[in-house]
Design an enzyme around this catalytic site. Structure first.
Site, PDB file in Angstrom:
ATOM      1  N   LYS A 172       0.834  -1.186   0.000  1.00 13.52           N
ATOM      2  CA  LYS A 172       0.000   0.000   0.000  1.00 13.52           C
ATOM      3  C   LYS A 172       0.883   1.256   0.000  1.00 13.52           C
ATOM      4  CE  LYS A 172      -1.392   1.715   4.168  1.00 13.52           C
ATOM      5  NZ  LYS A 172      -0.315   2.133   5.063  1.00 13.52           N
ATOM      6  N   ASP A 201      -2.091  -6.203   2.651  1.00 12.93           N
ATOM      7  CA  ASP A 201      -2.599  -5.362   3.735  1.00 12.93           C
ATOM      8  C   ASP A 201      -2.194  -6.108   4.998  1.00 12.93           C
ATOM      9  OD1 ASP A 201      -4.268  -4.469   5.895  1.00 12.93           O
ATOM     10  OD2 ASP A 201      -5.494  -3.450   4.416  1.00 12.93           O
ATOM     11  N   HIS A 202      -1.168  -5.618   5.691  1.00 10.33           N
ATOM     12  CA  HIS A 202      -0.589  -6.460   6.735  1.00 10.33           C
ATOM     13  C   HIS A 202      -1.559  -6.746   7.884  1.00 10.33           C
ATOM     14  CE1 HIS A 202       0.345  -2.689   8.851  1.00 10.33           C
ATOM     15  NE2 HIS A 202       0.564  -3.410   9.920  1.00 10.33           N
ATOM     16  N   HIS A 264      -6.690  -0.885   6.214  1.00  7.14           N
ATOM     17  CA  HIS A 264      -6.779  -1.791   7.366  1.00  7.14           C
ATOM     18  C   HIS A 264      -8.174  -1.812   8.013  1.00  7.14           C
ATOM     19  CE1 HIS A 264      -2.581  -1.647   6.698  1.00  7.14           C
ATOM     20  NE2 HIS A 264      -2.292  -0.610   7.448  1.00  7.14           N
ATOM     21  N   LYS A 364      -2.949   8.794  15.506  1.00  4.10           N
ATOM     22  CA  LYS A 364      -1.574   8.705  16.012  1.00  4.10           C
ATOM     23  C   LYS A 364      -1.483   9.550  17.275  1.00  4.10           C
ATOM     24  CE  LYS A 364       0.772   7.422  11.850  1.00  4.10           C
ATOM     25  NZ  LYS A 364       1.057   6.012  12.138  1.00  4.10           N
TER      26      LYS A 364
END
Ligand code: BG6
Length: 514
Positions: A172, A201-202, A264, A364
């Site tokens: 990505k 997509d991890h 995700h 974040k």
């Protein structure tokens, strides 16, 4: 899933139980952008771990490609950084290291692909890798289209029906918006068939994310409750304490919605909300996920602020240390309007989920690192226990904890010991660590192995990538065009912006505490 002959199966000695895991075919993994961080941090450790588990045969090689001049030896030396010292001493490492190669060339230079062809032929002869190729795009996304075009022009892609195979893994971001994603996909599919394409997509490689399907479809007791009749709403949270680290220049052009929600979070949401698939075939599962994304209500840009909140972190404290504001981070525009926090309210307009909001958020520099899915059930219809005030009656919540503290928790009311009836809210807990006692494998390890055996189940298909962009576009457009609205700020280390609370409180609901 592809069919497997008995001789291709190996019992994985490092995984417990009766699991039979298929070993990869002989092949060469060609990593474009091999001088970058991802290669030494994730890809080489994952490949090495697969070799240690006998899931990759000895007829195997990695060929790194990047612009930076480097010899095979220099490349090998740089790949040791993220492997434990004692593993570097083993014979397995020595043999693995000797299968790492490197050639430098500029991705836009056609003669480089000639060099690549020759090097690959040489490796095939020396190592018996049978012309099977996995291309791994780990370059900046601006290089993707060029590399793909050049691979096609250099006849480095197997045609359907060949005895050998070619696959490509793409990291990505898959585009910056719907239009660029569409253009990228068109370029990819001009050279590769969709069944050769593995968009990684991890999150889908995380054990706890894969467990969503097992939890839902291998247990009889939850699925009957998994719908609008019993579920009040769903919250999906991916909170990080980290800031943008050294990725300011990428992140400032992306923001939380593009970086986390488009991929995700929407992938996780579709696993939570999908209908039972008729089998575990890759496309059967991906068809069901695609239906969920298609059913999410599209919101016109003029209503975007009723259904979303975006914000940016200012200065604050993270675990007792002062943290800089986003606009003070390295490589970030000091006037940046990029969001580092995004929250959305989605509705899935189908029979199962009509009227049930799915609240999702990611940010974040929040108070804690936590990724979870919380299914909040409706409260009881009639209050029987007089000493319990209605506002003390909590709902049952089922929390699928993706990370850290991987596990599942069910919250319910229990009688507090004593003469009178008082209710105390307690948790019933399942923890992966305590129950299975093994470390969960790295997401990259699982995903690369799946690709090497041709299983695309955990990879994003073209249609779902474009549907996710299609869903987010009205929000991204409204956010970008909004001149009159100041970008809300939140303190680093906090729960996020107060505006996000309002998204739920208007409906009498509350975010879970991070
Ligand atoms: C990446 C994002 O895809 O996922 C990063 O680009 C983010 O910004 C990361 O930090 C989070 O992954 P994980 O596995 O640490 O939750």
């Amino acid at each position: 899933m592809t069919s497997v002959s008995q001789s291709e199966m190996l019992v994985n000695p490092l995984r417990e139980g009766l699991e039979v895991v298929r070993s990869a075919d002989p092949c060469v993994v060609v990593i474009f952008g091999a001088s970058g961080d991802l290669t030494k941090r994730k890809l080489i450790p994952a490949l090495f771990s697969l070799v240690e588990q006998h899931l990759i045969p000895s007829a195997f090689a990695v060929l790194g490609v990047a612009r930076r001049p480097m010899s095979h030896e220099e490349f090998r030396a740089t790949q040791r950084e993220f492997i434990d010292a004692e593993r570097l001493e083993t014979e397995v490492w020595k043999s693995f290291e000797s299968s790492l190669f490197y050639i430098p060339f500029d991705f836009s230079d056609a003669s480089g692909y000639q060099k690549l062809t020759e090097e690959l032929q040489k490796i095939d002869q020396e190592r018996g890798t049978l012309n099977n190729r996995l291309y791994y795009l780990s370059t900046p996304p601006t290089a993707y289209s060029e590399i793909i075009k050049q691979l096609g022009a250099a006849h480095l892609v197997a045609a359907p029906g060949e005895k050998y195979w070619t696959r490509i893994i793409i990291e990505k971001p898959f585009g910056h918006d719907l239009e660029s994603a569409h253009a990228l996909n068109a370029g990819v599919n001009a050279v590769f068939n969709e069944n050769q394409v593995y968009r990684i997509d991890h999150y889908l490689g995380k054990e706890t994310v894969q467990n969503i399907l097992v939890f839902r479809f291998a247990n009889g007791i939850f699925e009957p409750l998994w719908n609008r009749r019993y579920v009040d709403h769903v919250q999906i949270t991916v909170a990080e304490t980290l800031g943008v680290e050294h990725r300011g220049s990428y992140y400032d052009g992306a923001g939380a919605a593009r970086d986390m929600v488009q991929n995700h979070i929407l992938q996780v949401l579709s696993l939570v909300a999908m209908e039972p698939p008729i089998s575990l075939e890759a496309d059967t599962i991906r068809d069901e996920k695609s239906k969920v994304l298609r059913a999410i209500r599209r919101i016109p840009p003029q209503d975007a602020f009723k259904y979303s909140v975006r914000a940016q972190y200012g200065r604050g404290f993270i675990t007792g240390e002062t943290a800089a504001a986003y606009r003070e981070e390295e490589d970030v525009n000091p006037q940046s309007k990029t969001e580092t926090y995004a929250a959305f309210k989605f509705y899935i307009d189908n029979w199962r989920w009509a009227g049930v909001p799915f609240y999702v958020r990611s940010g974040k520099r929040l108070a804690k690192r936590v990724s979870e899915v919380a299914i909040q059930f409706k409260t009881v219809p009639h209050l029987l226990f007089e000493q319990t005030a209605a506002d003390q009656l909590e709902p049952n919540v089922l929390v699928l904890k993706i990370q850290p503290d991987e596990g599942i928790t069910l919250r319910f009311g229990a009688k507090l010991p004593g003469q009178s009836i008082h209710i105390r809210w307690v948790n019933m807990d399942f923890r992966y660590g305590a129950s299975f006692g093994v470390k969960t494998p790295e997401a990259y390890e699982r995903l690369i192995h799946d690709c090497l055996i041709g299983d695309a189940t955990l990879f994003s298909r073209r249609d779902t990538v474009e549907q996710a962009w299609n869903l987010l576009m009205p929000f991204l457009i409204a956010w970008q065009q909004s001149k009159e609205r100041e970008l809300p700020q939140y303190e680093a280390g906090s729960q996020g912006p107060s505006e996000a609370e309002a998204l739920l409180s208007a409906e009498g609901r509350k975010w879970r505490r991070i």
